[in-house]
Design a protein around this motif. Structure first.
Motif, PDB file in Angstrom:
ATOM      1  N   ILE A 194       6.161  19.221   1.126  1.00 29.66           N
ATOM      2  CA  ILE A 194       5.477  18.431  -0.103  1.00 29.66           C
ATOM      3  C   ILE A 194       7.320  16.902  -0.713  1.00 29.66           C
ATOM      4  O   ILE A 194       6.551  16.107  -1.462  1.00 29.66           O
ATOM      5  CB  ILE A 194       5.810  18.995  -1.497  1.00 29.66           C
ATOM      6  N   ARG A 195       8.026  17.366   0.399  1.00 29.38           N
ATOM      7  CA  ARG A 195       9.028  16.165  -0.208  1.00 29.38           C
ATOM      8  C   ARG A 195       8.377  14.643   0.206  1.00 29.38           C
ATOM      9  O   ARG A 195       8.246  13.612  -0.271  1.00 29.38           O
ATOM     10  CB  ARG A 195       9.827  16.851   1.066  1.00 29.38           C
ATOM     11  N   THR A 196       7.282  14.612   1.493  1.00 30.25           N
ATOM     12  CA  THR A 196       7.016  13.584   2.309  1.00 30.25           C
ATOM     13  C   THR A 196       5.381  13.064   0.998  1.00 30.25           C
ATOM     14  O   THR A 196       6.282  12.068   0.751  1.00 30.25           O
ATOM     15  CB  THR A 196       6.210  13.958   3.110  1.00 30.25           C
ATOM     16  N   PHE A 197       4.835  13.629   0.275  1.00 29.65           N
ATOM     17  CA  PHE A 197       4.346  13.189  -1.085  1.00 29.65           C
ATOM     18  C   PHE A 197       5.224  12.992  -2.540  1.00 29.65           C
ATOM     19  O   PHE A 197       4.407  11.746  -2.481  1.00 29.65           O
ATOM     20  CB  PHE A 197       3.322  14.366  -1.243  1.00 29.65           C
ATOM     21  N   ILE A 198       5.802  13.372  -2.409  1.00 33.08           N
ATOM     22  CA  ILE A 198       6.898  13.383  -3.616  1.00 33.08           C
ATOM     23  C   ILE A 198       7.712  11.865  -3.002  1.00 33.08           C
ATOM     24  O   ILE A 198       7.404  11.179  -4.143  1.00 33.08           O
ATOM     25  CB  ILE A 198       8.058  14.145  -3.943  1.00 33.08           C
ATOM     26  N   ALA A 199       8.225  11.538  -1.827  1.00 32.17           N
ATOM     27  CA  ALA A 199       8.935   9.754  -1.237  1.00 32.17           C
ATOM     28  C   ALA A 199       7.363   9.451  -1.908  1.00 32.17           C
ATOM     29  O   ALA A 199       8.059   8.412  -1.998  1.00 32.17           O
ATOM     30  CB  ALA A 199       9.350  10.533   0.229  1.00 32.17           C
ATOM     31  N   ALA A 200       7.074   9.412  -1.003  1.00 30.88           N
ATOM     32  CA  ALA A 200       5.764   8.117  -1.521  1.00 30.88           C
ATOM     33  C   ALA A 200       5.269   8.747  -2.714  1.00 30.88           C
ATOM     34  O   ALA A 200       4.985   7.007  -3.217  1.00 30.88           O
ATOM     35  CB  ALA A 200       4.349   8.626  -0.875  1.00 30.88           C
ATOM     36  N   ALA A 201       5.678   8.938  -3.641  1.00 28.73           N
ATOM     37  CA  ALA A 201       4.919   8.692  -5.023  1.00 28.73           C
ATOM     38  C   ALA A 201       6.267   7.662  -5.324  1.00 28.73           C
ATOM     39  O   ALA A 201       5.992   6.741  -6.046  1.00 28.73           O
ATOM     40  CB  ALA A 201       4.744  10.128  -5.938  1.00 28.73           C
ATOM     41  N   ALA A 202       7.420   8.699  -5.655  1.00 30.75           N
ATOM     42  CA  ALA A 202       8.594   7.932  -6.308  1.00 30.75           C
ATOM     43  C   ALA A 202       8.403   6.164  -5.358  1.00 30.75           C
ATOM     44  O   ALA A 202       9.090   5.067  -5.886  1.00 30.75           O
ATOM     45  CB  ALA A 202       9.847   7.804  -5.625  1.00 30.75           C
ATOM     46  N   ALA A 203       7.624   6.239  -4.097  1.00 32.79           N
ATOM     47  CA  ALA A 203       7.472   4.488  -3.631  1.00 32.79           C
ATOM     48  C   ALA A 203       6.931   4.353  -4.567  1.00 32.79           C
ATOM     49  O   ALA A 203       7.118   2.453  -4.961  1.00 32.79           O
ATOM     50  CB  ALA A 203       7.165   4.799  -2.381  1.00 32.79           C
ATOM     51  N   PRO A 226      17.815  18.108  -1.787  1.00 34.54           N
ATOM     52  CA  PRO A 226      16.991  18.340  -2.864  1.00 34.54           C
ATOM     53  C   PRO A 226      15.857  17.513  -3.419  1.00 34.54           C
ATOM     54  O   PRO A 226      16.193  16.654  -2.838  1.00 34.54           O
ATOM     55  CB  PRO A 226      18.177  18.931  -3.997  1.00 34.54           C
ATOM     56  N   LEU A 227      14.671  18.089  -4.113  1.00 38.75           N
ATOM     57  CA  LEU A 227      13.871  17.288  -4.879  1.00 38.75           C
ATOM     58  C   LEU A 227      14.298  16.186  -4.974  1.00 38.75           C
ATOM     59  O   LEU A 227      13.499  14.640  -5.127  1.00 38.75           O
ATOM     60  CB  LEU A 227      12.992  17.505  -5.657  1.00 38.75           C
ATOM     61  N   HIS A 228      14.916  15.868  -6.095  1.00 34.93           N
ATOM     62  CA  HIS A 228      14.886  14.611  -6.902  1.00 34.93           C
ATOM     63  C   HIS A 228      16.051  13.855  -5.428  1.00 34.93           C
ATOM     64  O   HIS A 228      15.780  12.660  -6.086  1.00 34.93           O
ATOM     65  CB  HIS A 228      16.764  15.028  -7.766  1.00 34.93           C
ATOM     66  N   ARG A 229      16.780  13.661  -4.938  1.00 35.95           N
ATOM     67  CA  ARG A 229      17.255  13.419  -3.979  1.00 35.95           C
ATOM     68  C   ARG A 229      15.846  12.518  -3.045  1.00 35.95           C
ATOM     69  O   ARG A 229      15.863  11.684  -2.519  1.00 35.95           O
ATOM     70  CB  ARG A 229      17.514  13.782  -2.661  1.00 35.95           C
ATOM     71  N   VAL A 230      15.216  13.255  -2.563  1.00 34.63           N
ATOM     72  CA  VAL A 230      13.676  12.764  -1.888  1.00 34.63           C
ATOM     73  C   VAL A 230      13.291  11.994  -3.075  1.00 34.63           C
ATOM     74  O   VAL A 230      12.726  10.638  -2.075  1.00 34.63           O
ATOM     75  CB  VAL A 230      12.706  13.901  -1.486  1.00 34.63           C
ATOM     76  N   TRP A 231      13.452  12.086  -4.392  1.00 29.98           N
ATOM     77  CA  TRP A 231      12.373  11.009  -5.145  1.00 29.98           C
ATOM     78  C   TRP A 231      13.599   9.733  -5.147  1.00 29.98           C
ATOM     79  O   TRP A 231      12.712   8.382  -5.319  1.00 29.98           O
ATOM     80  CB  TRP A 231      13.026  11.685  -6.512  1.00 29.98           C
ATOM     81  N   TYR A 291       1.087  -1.663   0.250  1.00 30.35           N
ATOM     82  CA  TYR A 291       0.241   0.085  -0.115  1.00 30.35           C
ATOM     83  C   TYR A 291       1.246   1.237  -0.264  1.00 30.35           C
ATOM     84  O   TYR A 291       2.188   1.479   0.542  1.00 30.35           O
ATOM     85  CB  TYR A 291      -1.389  -0.152   1.408  1.00 30.35           C
ATOM     86  N   ALA A 292       0.780   2.956  -0.742  1.00 26.72           N
ATOM     87  CA  ALA A 292       1.314   3.258  -0.457  1.00 26.72           C
ATOM     88  C   ALA A 292       0.129   4.639  -0.950  1.00 26.72           C
ATOM     89  O   ALA A 292      -0.656   4.821  -1.949  1.00 26.72           O
ATOM     90  CB  ALA A 292       2.682   3.926  -1.794  1.00 26.72           C
ATOM     91  N   VAL A 306      -6.262  12.974   1.294  1.00 31.52           N
ATOM     92  CA  VAL A 306      -6.291  11.409   1.168  1.00 31.52           C
ATOM     93  C   VAL A 306      -5.662  11.627  -0.069  1.00 31.52           C
ATOM     94  O   VAL A 306      -6.851  11.499  -1.259  1.00 31.52           O
ATOM     95  CB  VAL A 306      -8.036  11.442   1.825  1.00 31.52           C
ATOM     96  N   GLY A 307      -5.288  10.399  -0.217  1.00 35.32           N
ATOM     97  CA  GLY A 307      -4.922   9.535  -1.441  1.00 35.32           C
ATOM     98  C   GLY A 307      -4.510   8.556  -1.419  1.00 35.32           C
ATOM     99  O   GLY A 307      -3.582   7.842  -0.688  1.00 35.32           O
ATOM    100  N   ARG A 308      -4.409   7.489  -2.462  1.00 36.86           N
ATOM    101  CA  ARG A 308      -3.811   6.191  -2.875  1.00 36.86           C
ATOM    102  C   ARG A 308      -2.832   6.109  -3.894  1.00 36.86           C
ATOM    103  O   ARG A 308      -3.473   6.484  -4.954  1.00 36.86           O
ATOM    104  CB  ARG A 308      -5.133   5.552  -2.742  1.00 36.86           C
ATOM    105  N   PHE A 309      -1.817   5.314  -3.957  1.00 39.53           N
ATOM    106  CA  PHE A 309      -1.851   5.719  -5.679  1.00 39.53           C
ATOM    107  C   PHE A 309      -1.572   4.054  -5.627  1.00 39.53           C
ATOM    108  O   PHE A 309      -1.801   2.653  -5.011  1.00 39.53           O
ATOM    109  CB  PHE A 309       0.118   5.665  -4.880  1.00 39.53           C
ATOM    110  N   GLU A 310      -1.741   4.048  -7.128  1.00 37.74           N
ATOM    111  CA  GLU A 310      -1.169   2.835  -8.112  1.00 37.74           C
ATOM    112  C   GLU A 310       0.177   2.689  -7.634  1.00 37.74           C
ATOM    113  O   GLU A 310       1.109   3.180  -7.786  1.00 37.74           O
ATOM    114  CB  GLU A 310      -1.483   2.692  -9.256  1.00 37.74           C
TER     115      GLU A 310
END
Lengths: 274, 111
Positions: free
Chosen positions: A236-245, A155-160, A5-6, A268-272
């Protein structure tokens, strides 16, 4: 594949602490219902652990020694560090998973330098999500912190890269891992501008998550984010990390900017998971 | 460096009950443990939320100090606005004034 789940959700002390001050109770209740649905969706995936990628607020870390990324590998965690009456969440102890935390941390370190902490105090940034997602505090939690309080910021690319490393690490363990990223989008928390929300900016950011548009997500500069989304926008770093995961698009299940007493747009959201 | 010391004082105070007792019983001795300017010491002794905000204290630290002093949420927001009116824009730290200190919630406007 052990990432089962993400998702993402907002945190803010007002979501619980100032719930009784809300004028538009119907929107508040809809938000709470969506959070409860998120709880059910997580439970349906039968995770062994919940990794909460958060932006802590000087509960564990100060400017004497501020990690860009830190993973909590303690046996247990306690919180809230804030006055429970103020947050309206009772003080409690939350189980961790030291063994799994160690294994995840070791794998993440193969590509991203992270700090670790065997002692972790939970502030509202994690306690508010847990209040809704694991209200019995019976699911082991591995807290993760990304410094979002102030520069120098990762930086955001490191968060990713961190999010991708987290996903790779999940793939090496037999346990079923759920991951949520929790932050605000635009907001100016705990300042005179508390309650200000740039909904247009939020919607654009969420749309980039919905498109899983890595290039667009990583194109924000901290200067522009600060100007248009406030210092809270650094989260937004936390959202971006979850998106990358997750690797896939976000199914946005709820967003409103109509609860400014919470001092954050509520998401509230859920990633594929790809 | 001074803002660092100022925030460190509040960071310690927010999380350490012994320091909270010393704040109430022997504040000047407690302050001597930190390298602070006279203005910073005065702001801490008086619990001057507005001046502390203008000096640059992060709100994630400052709001807990305000709660420790028994200051309600909307009063906390207003004290920061008063600080700006009295002392001018935020001088250091992560904040610069990006808004005019207006009220952003209906709940506060109709209080």
């Amino acid at each position: 594949m052990s990432l089962v789940y993400a998702g993402v959700l907002s945190h803010a002390p007002g979501i619980t602490g100032r719930a009784d001050l809300v004028r538009d109770v119907s929107i508040r209740n809809e938000f709470y219902e969506k959070l409860d649905r998120q709880r059910k969706e997580i439970e349906e995936m039968q995770p062994d652990v919940l990794v909460v990628v958060a932006a802590e607020h000087f509960a564990n870390f100060f400017m004497n020694n501020m990690p860009a990324f830190c993973v909590g590998i303690g046996e247990e965690h306690a919180g809230p560090i804030e006055d429970p009456e103020w947050l309206k969440i009772p003080y409690t102890t939350v189980p961790g998973n030291a063994d799994l935390g160690n294994r995840l941390c070791t794998e993440i370190m193969k590509s991203v330098d992270v700090a670790y902490a065997e002692e972790w105090k939970l502030d509202h940034g994690i306690m508010v999500p847990l209040h809704f997602l694991t209200p019995r505090y019976d699911l082991p939690v591995i807290p993760v912190n990304i410094n979002c309080q102030g520069p120098p910021l990762a930086p955001l690319h490191r968060v990713w890269a961190f999010g991708q490393a987290l996903k790779r690490a999940c793939g090496t363990v037999p346990e079923r891992v759920a991951v949520v990223g929790t932050g605000g989008i635009s907001h100016w928390p705990a300042t005179p501008d508390s309650g200000k929300i740039n909904a247009e900016w939020d919607v654009e950011f969420l749309d980039r998550l919905r498109r899983a548009d890595k290039k667009a997500l990583l194109s924000y500069t901290d200067e522009a984010t600060y100007r248009e989304a406030g210092q809270g926008g650094f989260e937004i770093r936390t959202f971006i990390a979850a998106a990358a995961a997750a690797g896939g698009p976000l199914n946005l299940q709820f967003y409103t900017a109509k609860l400014p007493i919470f001092a954050v747009g509520c998401t509230v959201g859920r990633f594929e998971i790809l | 460096m001074s803002l660092y010391q100022l925030q460190k004082f509040l960071y310690v105070l927010n999380r350490d009950q012994a320091s909270q007792r010393r704040y109430r019983d022997e504040i000047h001795e407690l302050l001597n443990d930190f390298d602070l300017t006279d203005e910073e010491r005065q702001a801490l002794v008086e619990g001057d939320i507005g001046l502390l905000y203008v000096l640059g204290v992060n709100g994630q630290i400052l709001m807990h100090f305000a709660a420790f002093l028994g200051i309600e949420w909307f009063d906390y927001l207003e004290l920061m606005r008063e600080g700006i009116r009295k002392h001018g824009p935020v001088r250091a730290g992560v904040y610069a004034m990006t808004g005019g200190g207006e009220r952003f919630t209906q709940e506060e406007k109709t209080r």
